[in-house]
Design a protein around this motif. Structure first.
Motif, PDB file in Angstrom:
ATOM      1  N   MET A 387       0.820  -1.209   0.000  1.00 43.36           N
ATOM      2  CA  MET A 387       0.000   0.000   0.000  1.00 43.36           C
ATOM      3  C   MET A 387       0.856   1.261   0.000  1.00 43.36           C
ATOM      4  N   TYR A 388       1.815   1.318   0.900  1.00 42.58           N
ATOM      5  CA  TYR A 388       2.650   2.514   0.985  1.00 42.58           C
ATOM      6  C   TYR A 388       3.550   2.666  -0.236  1.00 42.58           C
ATOM      7  N   GLY A 389       4.067   1.560  -0.757  1.00 43.00           N
ATOM      8  CA  GLY A 389       4.910   1.642  -1.938  1.00 43.00           C
ATOM      9  C   GLY A 389       4.184   2.276  -3.113  1.00 43.00           C
ATOM     10  N   VAL A 390       2.945   1.861  -3.337  1.00 46.50           N
ATOM     11  CA  VAL A 390       2.163   2.405  -4.445  1.00 46.50           C
ATOM     12  C   VAL A 390       1.695   3.826  -4.133  1.00 46.50           C
ATOM     13  N   LEU A 391       1.339   4.089  -2.889  1.00 46.73           N
ATOM     14  CA  LEU A 391       0.855   5.412  -2.509  1.00 46.73           C
ATOM     15  C   LEU A 391       1.909   6.483  -2.756  1.00 46.73           C
ATOM     16  N   TYR A 392       3.154   6.220  -2.346  1.00 49.85           N
ATOM     17  CA  TYR A 392       4.229   7.183  -2.567  1.00 49.85           C
ATOM     18  C   TYR A 392       4.426   7.443  -4.062  1.00 49.85           C
ATOM     19  N   ALA A 393       4.302   6.383  -4.867  1.00 50.02           N
ATOM     20  CA  ALA A 393       4.582   6.511  -6.296  1.00 50.02           C
ATOM     21  C   ALA A 393       3.453   7.212  -7.051  1.00 50.02           C
ATOM     22  N   ILE A 394       2.206   6.806  -6.810  1.00 51.74           N
ATOM     23  CA  ILE A 394       1.101   7.333  -7.602  1.00 51.74           C
ATOM     24  C   ILE A 394       0.930   8.837  -7.400  1.00 51.74           C
ATOM     25  N   SER A 395       1.210   9.313  -6.197  1.00 56.20           N
ATOM     26  CA  SER A 395       1.072  10.746  -5.940  1.00 56.20           C
ATOM     27  C   SER A 395       2.073  11.538  -6.763  1.00 56.20           C
ATOM     28  N   SER A 396       3.325  11.120  -6.746  1.00 52.25           N
ATOM     29  CA  SER A 396       4.360  11.831  -7.497  1.00 52.25           C
ATOM     30  C   SER A 396       4.130  11.734  -8.998  1.00 52.25           C
ATOM     31  N   GLU A 397       3.603  10.619  -9.468  1.00 53.19           N
ATOM     32  CA  GLU A 397       3.367  10.450 -10.896  1.00 53.19           C
ATOM     33  C   GLU A 397       2.211  11.315 -11.384  1.00 53.19           C
ATOM     34  N   ILE A 398       1.224  11.537 -10.559  1.00 50.47           N
ATOM     35  CA  ILE A 398       0.065  12.319 -10.974  1.00 50.47           C
ATOM     36  C   ILE A 398       0.376  13.812 -10.989  1.00 50.47           C
ATOM     37  N   PHE A 399       1.137  14.303 -10.018  1.00 48.86           N
ATOM     38  CA  PHE A 399       1.435  15.733  -9.960  1.00 48.86           C
ATOM     39  C   PHE A 399       2.416  16.116 -11.070  1.00 48.86           C
ATOM     40  N   PRO A 400       2.181  17.260 -11.773  1.00 48.99           N
ATOM     41  CA  PRO A 400       3.135  17.743 -12.784  1.00 48.99           C
ATOM     42  C   PRO A 400       4.476  18.057 -12.144  1.00 48.99           C
ATOM     43  N   ALA A 401       5.552  17.917 -12.913  1.00 53.77           N
ATOM     44  CA  ALA A 401       6.907  18.046 -12.370  1.00 53.77           C
ATOM     45  C   ALA A 401       7.138  19.366 -11.659  1.00 53.77           C
ATOM     46  N   ILE A 402       6.700  20.470 -12.263  1.00 54.50           N
ATOM     47  CA  ILE A 402       7.007  21.776 -11.696  1.00 54.50           C
ATOM     48  C   ILE A 402       6.285  22.010 -10.374  1.00 54.50           C
ATOM     49  N   HIS A 403       5.202  21.269 -10.154  1.00 56.44           N
ATOM     50  CA  HIS A 403       4.438  21.408  -8.907  1.00 56.44           C
ATOM     51  C   HIS A 403       4.526  20.147  -8.044  1.00 56.44           C
ATOM     52  N   ARG A 404       5.419  19.227  -8.428  1.00 57.31           N
ATOM     53  CA  ARG A 404       5.463  17.924  -7.771  1.00 57.31           C
ATOM     54  C   ARG A 404       5.868  18.041  -6.298  1.00 57.31           C
ATOM     55  N   GLY A 405       6.861  18.866  -6.030  1.00 61.61           N
ATOM     56  CA  GLY A 405       7.287  19.040  -4.648  1.00 61.61           C
ATOM     57  C   GLY A 405       6.168  19.596  -3.784  1.00 61.61           C
ATOM     58  N   THR A 406       5.446  20.578  -4.335  1.00 61.90           N
ATOM     59  CA  THR A 406       4.330  21.175  -3.595  1.00 61.90           C
ATOM     60  C   THR A 406       3.200  20.167  -3.405  1.00 61.90           C
ATOM     61  N   GLY A 407       2.904  19.385  -4.462  1.00 62.72           N
ATOM     62  CA  GLY A 407       1.864  18.363  -4.335  1.00 62.72           C
ATOM     63  C   GLY A 407       2.225  17.321  -3.297  1.00 62.72           C
ATOM     64  N   ASN A 408       3.487  16.861  -3.339  1.00 63.83           N
ATOM     65  CA  ASN A 408       3.950  15.917  -2.323  1.00 63.83           C
ATOM     66  C   ASN A 408       3.918  16.547  -0.935  1.00 63.83           C
ATOM     67  N   CYS A 409       4.170  17.860  -0.885  1.00 73.14           N
ATOM     68  CA  CYS A 409       4.102  18.573   0.392  1.00 73.14           C
ATOM     69  C   CYS A 409       2.687  18.552   0.956  1.00 73.14           C
TER      70      CYS A 409
END
Length: 464
Positions: A387-409
């Motif tokens: 669950m956690y392995g996929v959760l960490y990945a899917i969030s970063s993959e969905i957010f656009p690169a330029i906003h990825r850090g903020t989305g992960n935040c």
């Protein structure tokens, strides 16, 4: 995938390692620390989770503002220094403050490291972001392996007459893990040179530097790259003219890297993107609450239930913790395979894993022996790691690169907020009953349902 990307897989994995090992400390050292300092146990978890909350907020937003390199190189350093110092604590207040500062460093690893890895990994190998969670499992395993002999061999058997001289195990554990974290930081800083993300550099108008990074990356991988700045900027021109942006021209890899509010606003720019971002925040918050509520008090639960079953010694408790950690390792590899299965993908794997994690928690309440409890918890450990392995990945993959850090935040902040709530709930809940387990299990089942509502499925698509 080249030599640089494989090296990044290793050093980025150190962040997963720290993100697993350090938060688990609140549970691993809880029993001996309570015996010595005589405080209400959930307060230690509360202090740690407050630090994790601020760490995710500061470093997640920061990597979209001042760049990836600073955040990537400082998080482990902060965690290691304060982790070692925490081992010298002489009272609970000092320990709680220092562990919160450890959390500030650790809390930034996942938002930053996931963004860094996706910025450099080719689309054909994005599944490796899911497999990176194997480092999370290794962190959990190593922390448990170190805790097993130290806590069981150098701890007070009870709170009666417990003092520092007879209770050094948890201090040794913090010294060792803090030293190891500093060693991993040294490899990151002195052995592996992280290049700044060309996506970030393009976003702030430094196209020349972005091209230079791409050339260095190619050279590191034994390739040549004749790309020029003019060729790099050419896709931004439409019919011989440039589309105006904040600096007078369109960015090839991103639209701009300005103040944090611009990045947050962009994640809610369209109804579909707003729905996706909101659901991810909900999923992270709910899973964060459920997992923190259960994981932070798992050694305590194993001990108290073990006493009831007649085998609640510290040795058996931490032996069982090691077994649970070992079970999680193949989960990362299975998750990496499952997310690429057609018609299952990231969403299906995450939904099923969350549902089964909650199911095994419910099943654990039927245990009548210590071995039965261990068996059900093995099932929980397997599927929670998926669950956690996929959760960490899917969030970063969905957010656009330029906003990825903020989305992960934002998602990490949600996890942090609800993580802070978990020990507060524990303060008023009776941990000798199954109520916390029922709450955690119900939340995980709900999270699995919410995942299915996500409008994006990253499988087969290159992260932008």
């Amino acid at each position: 995938m080249g030599r640089y990307q494989w090296g990044l897989f290793v050093v980025a994995g150190f962040g997963w390692f720290a993100d697993s090992a350090w938060p688990s400390m609140s549970g691993l050292i809880l029993t001996p620390v309570v015996n010595e300092f005589h405080f209400n146990g959930p307060f230690l978890s509360l202090a740690s989770n407050i630090g994790l909350f601020f760490g995710g907020l500061i470093w997640g937003l920061g990597c979209d503002i001042w760049g990836r390199r600073w955040s990537f190189n400082l998080t482990l350093l902060i965690a290691g220094i304060f982790g070692v110092v925490a081992g010298g604590s002489s009272n609970f207040v000092g320990l709680a403050i220092l562990m919160s500062f450890v959390g500030v460093g650790v809390g930034g690893n996942m938002p930053v490291d996931a963004a860094v890895f996706l910025d450099f990994v080719p689309g054909s190998h994005q599944y490796l972001l899911t497999i990176l969670s194997i480092w999370w499992c290794l962190g959990q395993l190593l922390a448990s392996l170190i805790a097993w002999p130290l806590i069981s061999g150098y701890s007070c058997s009870s709170s009666a007459g417990c003092d520092k001289s007879g209770n050094m195990g948890w201090r040794y554990l913090l010294f060792v893990l803090g030293g190891l974290t500093l060693f991993l930081w040294g490899i990151r800083f002195f052995v592996f040179t992280l290049l700044e993300s060309p996506r970030f550099l393009s976003g702030i108008g430094k196209d020349t530097e972005a091209v230079d990074v791409i050339r260095k990356l190619a050279e590191y991988n034994g390739k040549s790259c004749p790309l020029t700045v003019e060729e790099f900027e050419a896709p931004g021109k439409i019919h011989g003219r440039e589309v105006l942006g904040s600096t007078g021209r369109r960015r090839v890899l991103s639209e701009g890297s300005g103040f944090a509010i611009d990045h947050i606003r962009a994640l809610f720019a369209t109804p579909k993107m707003a729905w996706s971002t909101s659901l991810l925040i909900v999923v992270w918050g709910v899973i964060g609450l459920a997992s923190t509520l259960y994981n932070n008090f798992l050694p305590y639960i194993l001990t108290t239930r073990g006493v009831t079953f007649g085998d609640g010694s510290l040795y058996v408790t931490y032996r069982n913790q090691v077994i649970l950690s070992i079970v999680g390792i193949p989960a990362a590899l299975f998750a990496g395979w499952a997310v690429e299965v057609p018609y299952v993908g990231r969403k299906g794997t995450l939904a099923v894993a969350a549902g089964l994690t909650g199911t095994f928690l419910f099943a654990s309440t039927t245990s009548r022996t210590s071995n039965q409890l261990l068996g059900w918890n093995c099932g929980y450990a397997l599927f929670s790691n998926i669950m956690y392995g996929v959760l960490y990945a899917i969030s970063s993959e969905i957010f656009p690169a330029i906003h990825r850090g903020t989305g992960n935040c934002l998602t990490s902040t949600a996890k942090g907020v609800f993580g802070v709530m978990a020990p507060v709930i524990a303060l008023y809940a009776n941990l000798e009953t199954a109520v916390p387990v029922y709450v955690a299990g119900s939340l995980l089942l709900f999270a699995g349902f919410v995942v299915l509502l996500l409008p994006y499925e990253p499988r087969g698509k290159v992260s932008i």
